[in-house]
Scaffold this motif. Structure first.
Motif, mmCIF file in Angstrom:
data_model
loop_
_atom_site.group_PDB
_atom_site.id
_atom_site.type_symbol
_atom_site.label_atom_id
_atom_site.label_comp_id
_atom_site.label_asym_id
_atom_site.label_seq_id
_atom_site.Cartn_x
_atom_site.Cartn_y
_atom_site.Cartn_z
ATOM 1 N N GLY A 82 0.789 -1.103 0.024
ATOM 2 C CA GLY A 82 0.069 -0.007 -0.135
ATOM 3 C C GLY A 82 0.834 1.298 0.061
ATOM 4 O O GLY A 82 0.230 2.289 -0.051
ATOM 5 N N SER A 83 2.207 1.074 0.171
ATOM 6 C CA SER A 83 2.975 2.537 0.170
ATOM 7 C C SER A 83 3.057 2.729 -1.401
ATOM 8 O O SER A 83 3.007 2.067 -2.147
ATOM 9 C CB SER A 83 4.228 2.236 0.756
ATOM 10 N N PRO A 84 3.280 4.129 -1.620
ATOM 11 C CA PRO A 84 3.661 4.679 -2.878
ATOM 12 C C PRO A 84 4.570 4.339 -3.623
ATOM 13 O O PRO A 84 5.987 4.299 -2.723
ATOM 14 C CB PRO A 84 3.492 6.065 -2.577
ATOM 15 N N ARG A 85 5.015 4.192 -4.834
ATOM 16 C CA ARG A 85 6.129 4.058 -5.679
ATOM 17 C C ARG A 85 6.041 5.062 -6.772
ATOM 18 O O ARG A 85 5.057 5.390 -7.223
ATOM 19 C CB ARG A 85 6.135 2.800 -6.261
ATOM 20 N N ILE A 86 7.111 5.742 -6.877
ATOM 21 C CA ILE A 86 7.165 6.920 -8.024
ATOM 22 C C ILE A 86 8.280 6.443 -8.991
ATOM 23 O O ILE A 86 9.386 5.963 -8.471
ATOM 24 C CB ILE A 86 7.825 8.221 -7.535
ATOM 25 N N SER A 87 7.778 6.372 -10.080
ATOM 26 C CA SER A 87 8.773 5.855 -11.205
ATOM 27 C C SER A 87 8.706 6.698 -12.400
ATOM 28 O O SER A 87 7.312 7.460 -12.782
ATOM 29 C CB SER A 87 8.281 4.347 -11.766
ATOM 30 N N GLY A 88 9.714 6.726 -13.227
ATOM 31 C CA GLY A 88 9.632 7.278 -14.668
ATOM 32 C C GLY A 88 8.645 6.787 -15.689
ATOM 33 O O GLY A 88 8.609 5.471 -15.577
ATOM 34 N N VAL A 89 8.182 7.494 -16.383
ATOM 35 C CA VAL A 89 7.151 6.899 -17.560
ATOM 36 C C VAL A 89 7.123 7.792 -18.752
ATOM 37 O O VAL A 89 7.359 9.067 -18.471
ATOM 38 C CB VAL A 89 5.678 6.557 -17.205
ATOM 39 N N GLU A 90 6.814 7.517 -19.814
ATOM 40 C CA GLU A 90 6.500 8.390 -20.897
ATOM 41 C C GLU A 90 5.085 8.195 -21.239
ATOM 42 O O GLU A 90 4.719 7.434 -22.194
ATOM 43 C CB GLU A 90 7.428 8.073 -22.025
ATOM 44 N N LEU A 106 -5.182 7.861 -23.528
ATOM 45 C CA LEU A 106 -4.090 8.246 -22.569
ATOM 46 C C LEU A 106 -3.315 6.778 -22.371
ATOM 47 O O LEU A 106 -3.930 5.820 -21.878
ATOM 48 C CB LEU A 106 -4.267 8.963 -21.277
ATOM 49 N N TRP A 107 -2.034 6.504 -22.802
ATOM 50 C CA TRP A 107 -1.431 5.319 -22.950
ATOM 51 C C TRP A 107 -0.307 5.336 -22.073
ATOM 52 O O TRP A 107 0.383 6.445 -22.016
ATOM 53 C CB TRP A 107 -1.095 4.709 -24.293
ATOM 54 N N MET A 108 0.102 4.411 -21.322
ATOM 55 C CA MET A 108 1.578 4.328 -20.659
ATOM 56 C C MET A 108 1.923 2.924 -20.993
ATOM 57 O O MET A 108 1.516 1.803 -20.754
ATOM 58 C CB MET A 108 1.387 4.504 -19.032
ATOM 59 N N GLY A 109 3.325 3.050 -21.645
ATOM 60 C CA GLY A 109 4.090 1.718 -22.083
ATOM 61 C C GLY A 109 5.289 1.609 -21.026
ATOM 62 O O GLY A 109 5.784 2.682 -20.574
ATOM 63 N N MET A 110 5.613 0.448 -20.688
ATOM 64 C CA MET A 110 6.938 0.438 -19.606
ATOM 65 C C MET A 110 7.258 -0.809 -19.852
ATOM 66 O O MET A 110 6.807 -2.030 -20.627
ATOM 67 C CB MET A 110 6.232 0.457 -18.300
ATOM 68 N N MET A 111 8.465 -1.311 -19.187
ATOM 69 C CA MET A 111 9.509 -2.505 -19.362
ATOM 70 C C MET A 111 8.637 -3.726 -19.003
ATOM 71 O O MET A 111 7.636 -3.579 -18.167
ATOM 72 C CB MET A 111 10.675 -2.381 -18.597
ATOM 73 N N LEU A 112 8.478 -4.525 -19.647
ATOM 74 C CA LEU A 112 8.072 -6.081 -19.172
ATOM 75 C C LEU A 112 8.054 -6.393 -17.828
ATOM 76 O O LEU A 112 9.362 -6.214 -17.335
ATOM 77 C CB LEU A 112 8.294 -7.097 -20.202
ATOM 78 N N ASP A 113 6.999 -6.624 -17.077
ATOM 79 C CA ASP A 113 7.144 -7.162 -15.768
ATOM 80 C C ASP A 113 7.642 -6.107 -14.831
ATOM 81 O O ASP A 113 8.316 -6.552 -13.786
ATOM 82 C CB ASP A 113 7.597 -8.641 -15.686
ATOM 83 N N SER A 114 7.853 -4.767 -15.122
ATOM 84 C CA SER A 114 8.604 -3.919 -14.355
ATOM 85 C C SER A 114 7.841 -3.794 -12.865
ATOM 86 O O SER A 114 6.499 -4.229 -12.866
ATOM 87 C CB SER A 114 8.717 -2.398 -14.931
ATOM 88 N N LEU A 115 8.376 -3.312 -11.873
ATOM 89 C CA LEU A 115 7.879 -3.050 -10.792
ATOM 90 C C LEU A 115 6.600 -2.353 -10.720
ATOM 91 O O LEU A 115 5.349 -2.543 -10.193
ATOM 92 C CB LEU A 115 8.429 -2.556 -9.588
ATOM 93 N N ARG A 155 3.944 7.260 -36.029
ATOM 94 C CA ARG A 155 4.143 8.725 -35.473
ATOM 95 C C ARG A 155 5.663 9.088 -35.160
ATOM 96 O O ARG A 155 5.960 10.050 -35.135
ATOM 97 C CB ARG A 155 3.182 8.853 -34.181
ATOM 98 N N THR A 156 6.207 7.968 -34.757
ATOM 99 C CA THR A 156 7.721 8.418 -34.008
ATOM 100 C C THR A 156 8.543 7.723 -34.669
ATOM 101 O O THR A 156 9.856 8.155 -34.659
ATOM 102 C CB THR A 156 7.614 8.033 -32.657
ATOM 103 N N GLY A 157 8.380 6.502 -35.641
ATOM 104 C CA GLY A 157 9.661 6.055 -36.063
ATOM 105 C C GLY A 157 10.334 4.964 -35.059
ATOM 106 O O GLY A 157 11.401 4.384 -35.637
ATOM 107 N N TRP A 158 9.660 4.874 -33.992
ATOM 108 C CA TRP A 158 10.404 4.111 -32.907
ATOM 109 C C TRP A 158 9.306 3.054 -32.381
ATOM 110 O O TRP A 158 8.305 3.081 -32.511
ATOM 111 C CB TRP A 158 10.662 4.893 -31.728
ATOM 112 N N MET A 159 10.173 1.937 -32.264
ATOM 113 C CA MET A 159 9.251 0.520 -31.698
ATOM 114 C C MET A 159 10.142 0.137 -30.676
ATOM 115 O O MET A 159 11.374 -0.144 -30.905
ATOM 116 C CB MET A 159 8.913 -0.404 -33.102
ATOM 117 N N PRO A 160 9.562 -0.623 -29.671
ATOM 118 C CA PRO A 160 10.467 -1.292 -28.640
ATOM 119 C C PRO A 160 10.989 -2.516 -29.379
ATOM 120 O O PRO A 160 10.278 -3.082 -30.164
ATOM 121 C CB PRO A 160 9.328 -1.496 -27.640
ATOM 122 N N GLU A 161 12.088 -2.817 -28.770
ATOM 123 C CA GLU A 161 12.861 -3.991 -29.448
ATOM 124 C C GLU A 161 11.986 -5.022 -29.365
ATOM 125 O O GLU A 161 11.365 -5.618 -28.294
ATOM 126 C CB GLU A 161 14.187 -4.186 -28.486
ATOM 127 N N GLY A 162 11.442 -5.800 -30.312
ATOM 128 C CA GLY A 162 10.709 -6.921 -30.420
ATOM 129 C C GLY A 162 9.287 -6.478 -30.311
ATOM 130 O O GLY A 162 8.418 -7.485 -29.955
#
Length: 159
Positions: free
Chosen positions: A37-45, A53-62, A112-119
Motif C-alpha cells: 500500500g505504500s507509494p512508488r514513484i517511477s519514470g514513464v513516457e 492516454l497510454w503508458m508503456g513500460m518495460m515488461l514486468d517492471s515493478l 508517428r515516431t519511427g520508434w518501436m520497442p525492441e521486439g
C-alpha cells in the motif's frame, strides 16, 4: 471513469494545456501502489493518441506489477524549473487497464515516431481519468483548475 477523449470533449482547454505540458518533456512521473500500500514513484513516457492516454513500460517492471495488482495511478508532468510562471504544472489521476492487444498501438506508435520497442515488447496500459489538475500563475495568483469526473471543473486562485 472517463476516457481521455471524453474528458477532452468536456474540457478541451484543460485537456490541451495538460497534453502540452506532458509533450514539453516526454518523461513524466507516475505514482503507483506497492503490494503493502505504500507509494512508488517511477519514470514513464505517457502517450496521448487515438483519444486515449497510454503508458508503456518495460515488461514486468515493478510499476507494471503495481498497476496489474491495483490499477490506480497519479501522473505528474516533468517540472524542470523552480518557478511555474512560464509553463505551469499538470497532473492526471485515474485507473490503468493492462492492454494485451498491442499490435494496433505499436503500429501507430511507429508511424508517428519511427520508434518501436525492441521486439515490440512492452507492458501497455490504457488509462481512464478521474481527475485532471493544472496549476498556473496569473499575475500575483496561483490558479488551480481541477476537474473531477461527475463534478466538472473548479477554479481556485491563491495569493
Amino acid at each position: 471513469m472517463a476516457t481521455w477523449a471524453e474528458f477532452a470533449a468536456e474540457q478541451p482547454d484543460l485537456a490541451a494545456f495538460t497534453q502540452g505540458r506532458f509533450a514539453a518533456d516526454r518523461h513524466a512521473l507516475v505514482a503507483t501502489l506497492r503490494k503493502d500500500g505504500s507509494p512508488r514513484i517511477s519514470g514513464v513516457e505517457p502517450d496521448f493518441t487515438r483519444g486515449e492516454l497510454w503508458m508503456g513500460m518495460m515488461l514486468d517492471s515493478l510499476k507494471s506489477r503495481d498497476l496489474r495488482r491495483d490499477p490506480r495511478f497519479s501522473l505528474h508532468c516533468n517540472t524542470t524549473t523552480a518557478s511555474m510562471t512560464a509553463a505551469g504544472d499538470a497532473k492526471i489521476s485515474g485507473t490503468a487497464e493492462f492492454w494485451t492487444e498491442k499490435d494496433d498501438y505499436l503500429k501507430d506508435l511507429y508511424d508517428r515516431t519511427g520508434w518501436m520497442p525492441e521486439g515490440g515488447e512492452l507492458d501497455l496500459y490504457r488509462c481512464d481519468v478521474t481527475e485532471v489538475v493544472s496549476i498556473t500563475v496569473e499575475g500575483d495568483e496561483m490558479v488551480v483548475l481541477s476537474w473531477h469526473e461527475g463534478r466538472g471543473i473548479r477554479r481556485v486562485a491563491k495569493k
